[in-house]
Enzyme design. Structure first.
Site, PDB file in Angstrom:
ATOM      1  N   GLU A 316       0.831  -1.208   0.000  1.00 49.13           N
ATOM      2  CA  GLU A 316       0.000   0.000   0.000  1.00 49.13           C
ATOM      3  C   GLU A 316       0.866   1.260   0.000  1.00 49.13           C
ATOM      4  O   GLU A 316       0.582   2.217  -0.727  1.00 49.13           O
ATOM      5  CB  GLU A 316      -0.911  -0.010   1.231  1.00 49.13           C
ATOM      6  N   LYS A 367      13.130 -11.141  -4.663  1.00 47.66           N
ATOM      7  CA  LYS A 367      14.443 -11.139  -5.314  1.00 47.66           C
ATOM      8  C   LYS A 367      15.616 -11.261  -4.356  1.00 47.66           C
ATOM      9  O   LYS A 367      16.756 -11.320  -4.805  1.00 47.66           O
ATOM     10  CB  LYS A 367      14.595  -9.853  -6.144  1.00 47.66           C
ATOM     11  N   LYS A 410      20.461 -14.272 -12.119  1.00 45.87           N
ATOM     12  CA  LYS A 410      20.520 -15.369 -11.138  1.00 45.87           C
ATOM     13  C   LYS A 410      19.702 -16.577 -11.589  1.00 45.87           C
ATOM     14  O   LYS A 410      19.772 -17.645 -10.976  1.00 45.87           O
ATOM     15  CB  LYS A 410      20.055 -14.867  -9.778  1.00 45.87           C
ATOM     16  N   ASN A 447      22.419  -6.924 -11.391  1.00 50.12           N
ATOM     17  CA  ASN A 447      22.079  -6.030 -10.293  1.00 50.12           C
ATOM     18  C   ASN A 447      21.867  -4.611 -10.801  1.00 50.12           C
ATOM     19  O   ASN A 447      22.553  -4.152 -11.717  1.00 50.12           O
ATOM     20  CB  ASN A 447      23.209  -6.019  -9.261  1.00 50.12           C
TER      21      ASN A 447
END
Length: 623
Positions: A316, A367, A410, A447
C-alpha cells in the site's frame, strides 16, 4: 540608470575617435610620419567623411548592445564584419567627395580598416583585462587548490569561471590528449595526464579535483573518477551530456562523484520510435509497480504517453508513493493504482478483464537471495512461479497482445532458490507462448544500482556508521546497471520480440565487490585504516560470480547493440500441467522439499554448498 545610459555612448565615442585615429595613423604610416602639405586637404576632408560614414556603420551593426566586460569572439566577429563593410564603402564615398582635391593614397584605404580593427579589439581586450583584474585579481591567490581533469571546451570554460571564484584556485589541468602537456588554458598549465594525478596530488598538496568531461563517454569519466578516489582527493564532476539532454541535471551543476560514476557505463540509446509505436495510446499494466524496477518502468512508460497505466502492487505504501510521484511529474496521465497480489487469481482476472491491457510488464517478484533460501523458500516459489503463471494465464485468457517478464541473471545455472524460481518462471512463460495469441518475451539483467536490497545502500549505511563494511568473499563479482538503463532496455526488448525469446542485456564488465567497497570508503573521505572491510563468507545460495547464459544457451545478435537473444531449449509438451499440480497444493512445503523439487523442474539448478541438509536427504537410503 545614468551609468546604463552613458556607458554605451562612451564606448561609441571611443570607437568614433578610433576611426579618426586610424585614418590619421594610415596617413602617417604611408608618408613615414610626415604628411606632405599638398595631401592635407584630402586628409582633412576624408577624415570628416570617414568619421561620419564609419560612425553610422558602427551603430548599424549593433556593436553597443553587449558589455565590454564580457567581450568575446562573437563581438570580435561583429567588429570584423563592420570594418570589412567600412573598408568597401569608404573608398567609394571618399573618391566621389574629393575628386577635385588631391587624391587619397590607395594604401590609406587598406591600412585604415586594419588599424581600426586593432583599435576596437584592443580597447575592449584592455578594458576587460583591467576590469577582471580589479574584480578577480585579488582572488587568484585565494581559495582551495584544485586540479581540473579534462581538456575540452567544458574544461576550458570551467578554468575560466574558477579563475573568478574566491572558493577555488586552479593549480593545474590534467588532460590525456597528446600534445597538450605543457600548454596553458587561461594561464593554467596542463601538467600531465590523468595517470599523473596521484603524484601531483602529493606534490601540489591538492585536496580537490573537478572532472570536466561532459561530452566524453562514461568509461573515460569512470577512469577519471576512479583515479580521484584512489588518489584520495575529493572529486567533483560536471554532469554528462546525456544527463543534461534527459533533463536530469543542469549543465552548470557541479556535483560530487558518486558510486554510479565509479561503475559508469556508456548511456543506453533506445530506439524511441519503436518503443513509442507499441506503447503510445495503449493500455499498459505493470505488476510490482511499486518496486525498484517496477516504479522506474512506470516512469519510463509514462514518457511514451500511454492511454492508461495500470499499476498493480501489493504494498500500500509503495503504491501511495507512486501515485504521489505521478501526480507531480505526470499530472495529465491517466493512472489506475491497484492494490493486489499476483497470487490472487480472482483479483488478477478482475483487473486484466476490466482494463484489457495491451501490454503487461510482469516485474512482481521476491528477489532477495538469502531471505528466500530457507524459511521463505516455498513463498518464493508461489510468488515467483505461481504468480507468474496466474498473470500469464489471465493474459492469454483475455487476449493481451504482449507480455514481458522481467527476469534476472541469477536464473542462469542457479545455485539458490530465488534464481531457480525465476528460471522456472521463464520456462512457464515459454510454455505459455505456445498457447493463445499472447506474445511472451523475457528480459534478463543483473544487479541494478540503488535497488531495494542492493549492496551499495548497505555499504553506504555501514560506512556512515563507522564500519566495518562486510563483504562475503574477496573474489566475489557482480554485474551492475542503473535502474533507468535497465528499464529502458526492458521497454526496448518488449518492442523487438516475436514471441518466446529470452533477451539478455549487455551488462558490461563484472565488478569485484571488494574493490567497490574500497572505492566507496575512499569516496566518503575515509581510509581503510579507519573503516575496515570484513569478509563474512558466502551466504546461503550465493555465487562467486553471475552468468547471463546457461551452459546450453547461445545468443543471437539483434539490431540493438545492448540486447542479444538467448537460444534456449524449447518447452516440452505436458510439462506445465505437471508443474501446476505441485504449485497448486494446499499445504506448507519445507525448504528441503522445495529444493529437491526445484532440481526436478530446473535441471540446471545446483544448490550451493550451504544446503547440506538437502544433500544429506538425497544421500540417505530409500526405505
Amino acid at each position: 540608470m545614468i551609468h546604463r545610459l552613458h556607458h554605451p555612448l562612451l564606448v561609441y565615442l571611443s570607437d568614433v575617435i578610433g576611426v579618426g585615429l586610424a585614418w590619421w595613423g594610415a596617413y602617417l604610416i604611408r608618408f613615414n610620419f610626415s604628411i606632405p602639405p599638398e595631401f592635407l586637404p584630402g586628409f582633412l576632408l576624408g577624415l570628416v567623411i570617414v568619421v561620419v560614414l564609419q560612425g553610422l556603420l558602427l551603430r548599424v551593426f549593433g556593436l553597443y548592445r553587449s558589455l565590454w566586460l564580457f567581450a568575446s569572439l562573437p563581438d570580435l566577429l561583429c567588429i570584423g564584419r563592420a570594418v570589412a563593410v567600412a573598408a568597401v564603402l569608404t573608398p567609394l564615398v571618399v573618391v566621389v567627395a574629393v575628386r577635385y582635391a588631391p587624391e587619397v593614397p590607395r594604401l590609406v584605404y587598406l591600412l585604415q580598416p586594419l588599424l581600426l580593427g586593432v583599435y576596437m579589439g584592443g580597447t575592449r581586450a584592455i578594458y576587460r583585462t583591467w576590469k577582471e583584474f580589479r574584480l578577480y585579481g585579488g582572488l587568484r591567490a585565494q581559495g582551495q587548490p584544485v586540479l581540473v581533469l579534462g581538456g575540452g571546451e567544458a574544461a576550458v570554460n570551467l578554468v575560466r569561471d574558477l579563475s573568478r571564484s574566491a572558493e577555488w584556485r586552479v593549480v593545474g589541468v590534467l588532460d590525456d590528449t597528446p600534445g597538450h602537456r605543457g600548454r596553458e588554458i587561461h594561464g593554467c598549465e596542463v601538467l600531465g595526464g590523468i595517470a599523473d594525478l596521484a603524484r601531483l596530488v602529493d606534490e601540489l598538496k591538492v585536496g580537490h579535483a573537478i572532472i570536466a568531461m561532459p561530452n566524453e563517454g562514461h568509461e573515460r569519466r569512470r577512469v577519471a573518477a576512479s583515479a580521484c578516489v584512489r588518489a584520495g582527493v575529493k572529486a567533483l564532476i560536471l554532469p554528462g551530456i546525456e544527463d543534461v539532454m534527459t533533463g536530469r541535471v543542469n549543465v552548470s551543476q557541479v556535483r560530487e562523484v558518486d558510486v554510479e560514476d565509479l561503475l559508469g557505463r556508456d548511456p543506453v540509446r533506445i530506439h524511441a520510435a519503436e518503443v513509442r509505436d507499441y506503447l503510445r495510446g495503449k493500455v499498459v499494466m505493470v505488476t510490482g509497480a511499486g518496486g525498484s524496477i517496477g516504479s522506474e518502468l512506470c516512469h519510463q512508460i509514462a514518457r511514451f504517453e500511454p492511454a492508461l497505466l495500470v499499476c498493480f502492487e501489493l504494498s500500500e505504501f509503495a503504491l501511495y508513493q507512486l501515485t504521489e510521484a505521478f501526480a507531480m511529474h505526470f499530472p495529465g496521465l491517466q493512472v489506475v493504482a491497484v492494490a493486489g497480489d499476483v497470487k490472487d487469481a480472482i483479483r488478477v482476472d478482475e483487473i486484466i478483464g476490466r482494463y484489457r491491457p495491451q501490454v503487461i510488464f510482469h516485474a512482481a517478484a521476491y528477489k532477495h537471495v538469502p531471505l528466500m533460501e530457507d524459511h521463505n523458500a516455498w513463498q518464493a516459489v508461489r510468488n515467483n512461479v505461481l504468480g507468474t503463471w496466474l498473470v500469464a494465464r489471465s493474459a492469454v485468457a483475455f487476449d493481451v497482445p504482449r507480455f514481458v517478464l522481467v527476469s534476472t541473471d541469477k536464473a542462469v545455472n542457479p545455485t539458490n532458490v530465488m534464481g531457480a524460481t525465476k528460471r522456472l518462471a521463464e520456462r512457464v512463460c515459454q510454455a505459455m507462448a505456445l498457447q493463445g495469441r499472447t506474445q511472451f518475451e523475457i528480459v534478463r539483467f543483473g544487479n541494478v544500482l540503488g535497488s531495494a536490497g542492493s549492496v551499495i545502500p548497505k555499504f553506504a549505511e555501514q560506512i556512515a556508521a563507522g564500519g566495518p563494511v562486510t563483504v562475503t568473499h574477496p573474489e566475489i563479482t557482480r554485474y551492475f546497471m542503473s535502474i533507468r538503463e535497465a528499464a529502458q532496455l526492458v521497454l526496448q526488448a518488449g518492442s523487438m520480440g516475436r514471441g518466446g525469446e529470452i533477451f539478455v542485456l549487455d551488462m558490461g564488465q563484472p565488478v569485484r565487490i571488494a574493490d567497490l567497497a574500497r572505492d566507496m570508503i575512499r569516496l566518503s573521505g575515509r581510509s581503510e585504516a579507519e573503516i575496515r572491510i570484513v569478509f563474512s563468507g558466502l551466504r546461503p545460495g550465493e555465487k562467486l560470480y553471475e552468468e547471463l547464459l546457461a551452459d546450453t544457451e547461445q545468443t543471437l545478435p539483434t539490431h540493438h547493440p545492448k540486447l542479444r537473444i538467448a537460444r534456449a531449449e524449447p518447452a516440452v509438451d505436458g510439462w506445465l500441467e505437471g508443474l501446476l499440480v505441485w504449485l497448486r497444493q494446499r499445504r506448507a512445503v519445507e525448504a528441503i522439499e522445495v529444493r529437491r523439487e526445484l532440481r526436478r523442474w530446473v535441471p540446471e539448478y545446483t544448490p550451493g554448498p550451504l544446503a547440506p541438509q538437502l544433500k544429506a536427504v538425497e544421500a540417505a537410503p530409500k526405505a
